[in-house]
Scaffold this active site. Structure first.
Site, mmCIF file in Angstrom:
data_model
loop_
_atom_site.group_PDB
_atom_site.id
_atom_site.type_symbol
_atom_site.label_atom_id
_atom_site.label_comp_id
_atom_site.label_asym_id
_atom_site.label_seq_id
_atom_site.Cartn_x
_atom_site.Cartn_y
_atom_site.Cartn_z
ATOM 1 N N GLU A 130 4.832 -0.661 -0.644
ATOM 2 C CA GLU A 130 5.279 -1.356 -1.648
ATOM 3 C C GLU A 130 6.823 -1.507 -1.638
ATOM 4 O O GLU A 130 7.187 -2.645 -2.082
ATOM 5 C CB GLU A 130 4.804 -0.900 -3.148
ATOM 6 C CG GLU A 130 4.868 -1.964 -4.305
ATOM 7 C CD GLU A 130 4.215 -1.375 -5.401
ATOM 8 O OE1 GLU A 130 4.906 -1.791 -6.295
ATOM 9 O OE2 GLU A 130 3.142 -1.089 -5.237
ATOM 10 N N TYR A 181 0.767 -1.126 -0.155
ATOM 11 C CA TYR A 181 -0.105 0.000 0.078
ATOM 12 C C TYR A 181 0.776 1.189 0.021
ATOM 13 O O TYR A 181 1.516 1.566 0.897
ATOM 14 C CB TYR A 181 -0.846 -0.052 1.214
ATOM 15 C CG TYR A 181 -1.893 0.839 1.574
ATOM 16 C CD1 TYR A 181 -3.287 0.749 1.627
ATOM 17 C CD2 TYR A 181 -1.485 2.483 1.461
ATOM 18 C CE1 TYR A 181 -4.287 1.549 1.487
ATOM 19 C CE2 TYR A 181 -2.415 3.453 1.843
ATOM 20 C CZ TYR A 181 -3.790 3.019 1.736
ATOM 21 O OH TYR A 181 -4.647 4.168 1.894
ATOM 22 N N SER A 182 1.015 1.763 -1.056
ATOM 23 C CA SER A 182 1.840 3.077 -1.160
ATOM 24 C C SER A 182 3.299 2.758 -0.948
ATOM 25 O O SER A 182 3.881 1.617 -1.284
ATOM 26 C CB SER A 182 1.255 4.131 -0.389
ATOM 27 O OG SER A 182 1.857 5.447 -0.478
ATOM 28 N N LEU A 183 3.961 3.431 0.199
ATOM 29 C CA LEU A 183 5.019 3.388 0.608
ATOM 30 C C LEU A 183 5.429 1.785 1.073
ATOM 31 O O LEU A 183 6.548 1.427 0.837
ATOM 32 C CB LEU A 183 5.847 4.141 1.663
ATOM 33 C CG LEU A 183 6.985 4.151 2.499
ATOM 34 C CD1 LEU A 183 7.937 4.476 1.388
ATOM 35 C CD2 LEU A 183 6.968 4.977 3.725
ATOM 36 N N HIS A 201 0.450 11.008 -3.814
ATOM 37 C CA HIS A 201 -0.662 10.530 -4.895
ATOM 38 C C HIS A 201 -1.502 11.499 -5.535
ATOM 39 O O HIS A 201 -2.681 11.146 -5.857
ATOM 40 C CB HIS A 201 -1.542 9.404 -4.327
ATOM 41 C CG HIS A 201 -0.847 8.487 -3.309
ATOM 42 N ND1 HIS A 201 0.004 7.275 -4.124
ATOM 43 C CD2 HIS A 201 -0.499 8.052 -2.003
ATOM 44 C CE1 HIS A 201 0.569 6.892 -3.146
ATOM 45 N NE2 HIS A 201 0.309 7.180 -2.145
#
Length: 339
Positions: free
Chosen positions: A105, A101-103, A204
């Site tokens: 990843e 999820y976002s960072l 984002h």
């Protein structure tokens, strides 16, 4: 996973999930977790000349104090999540799928074998430096309300962008500080719960666009390898094959589609979801995405309220029961042992 087992998903959270003292209990009690935090701390010292662990575990700070300096929170989140994954792996808890999820990843990529942890950690440090250098400060607010509110009333969210849909009644918007303050005041007037996240930049969203000109600098220092474990991105809702700078830019610039990502899994109700984020909120999101699916097992390990040591032991037992039908195959490691 054996023939009888259910697939295990490790979920890694992003900015906004951090808090002071996250992982402190495991650092004191778990040898594997502590080893990896010390390794990350040494890397941070080489670049910054100070200890990341001392920042994270600052005794003058409470868990409720805002922990929002990106130069510290970016590496801290990835480090804690990666270390927690290693604490599970050494016990024999192995994932079939990794969801970032976002960072998060980046932590997932390191666990998947895309690159050595050291390369991923240094890339995260560099990313934080570039964001500070290139982007103006903004903010992010989580709204606990129907996402249709954003779509149906654009004037209410003037100056903001929808940057994440976590489930039908939980979404996140990014905007300037002034725009967010106005939106939050209006939502309070309507008795709609909202929470400003401890994030100083508009990930984002268009507030990150100045970073586009240096996006090649976001890449890993070594050529990325194919993931050894299925790596799923919440930016694309699908598998990651090339973790290059183009994909990294997509991860930090495009909206997070967590709900869509979970729903696209084949038979999502059969998975065992293990939340490795510092806040445990991804577990809550999954429970709301899959209401009524009693077969789904959702396991948080950390929350801002402490108790991670006990939660880790409970998580191991729950995962064993779900995957192996109650026959424990996990190996004990280091709880209570000093490295």
């Amino acid at each position: 996973m054996d023939a009888r087992g259910r697939p295990v998903v490790f979920m890694f959270g992003g900015q906004g999930s951090q808090h002071y003292h996250m992982g402190r209990e495991l650092f004191d009690a778990d040898s594997t977790f502590r080893t990896w935090l010390l390794r990350g701390d040494e890397l941070f010292r080489r670049v910054k000349g100070r200890s990341l662990i001392e920042v994270m575990f600052d005794r003058s700070r409470s868990r409720a104090d805002p922990f929002d300096r990106i130069s510290e929170t970016h590496p801290a989140i990835v480090l804690v999540e990666f270390a927690l994954a290693q604490a599970l792996l050494v016990r024999g808890v192995e994932p079939d799928v990794l969801i970032g999820y976002s960072l998060g990843e980046f932590a997932a990529a390191a666990v998947s074998g895309v690159a050595p942890f050291e390369d991923v950690f240094m890339a995260v440090l560099r990313q934080a430096e570039l964001v500070v250098e290139c982007c103006s400060e903004a903010g992010m607010t989580a709204v606990i309300g129907d996402v249709r509110l954003f779509r149906d009333e654009p004037r209410l969210f003037a100056g903001c962008e929808l940057v994440s849909v976590n489930f039908e009644r939980h979404f996140v918007v990014a905007g300037s500080l002034a725009a967010l303050a106005q939106v939050e005041a209006e939502l309070r007037g309507r008795n709609v719960l909202q929470v400003r996240l401890p994030v100083r930049y508009g990930f984002h969203s268009r507030w990150l666009d100045p970073l586009a000109r240096v996006s090649p600098a976001l890449q890993l220092s070594s050529p990325p390898a194919p993931p050894r474990v299925a790596l799923i991105s919440c930016a694309t809702t699908g598998p990651v094959s090339h973790f290059d700078h183009r994909h990294i830019w997509q991860v930090i610039r495009t909206p997070v589609r967590f709900a869509d990502t979970i729903e696209k899994l084949e038979h999502p109700e059969r998975y065992v979801y293990v939340d490795l984020s510092p806040s445990g909120t991804l577990a809550t999101f999954v429970k709301n995405i899959l209401p009524g699916h009693a077969e789904a097992t959702v396991v948080p390990i950390m929350t801002p309220f402490g108790g991670a040591r006990e939660m880790l032991s409970e998580a191991i037992a729950r995962i064993d029961a779900a995957v192996h039908g109650g026959t424990s195959r996990a190996r004990p490691d280091g709880i209570g042992a000093r490295a």
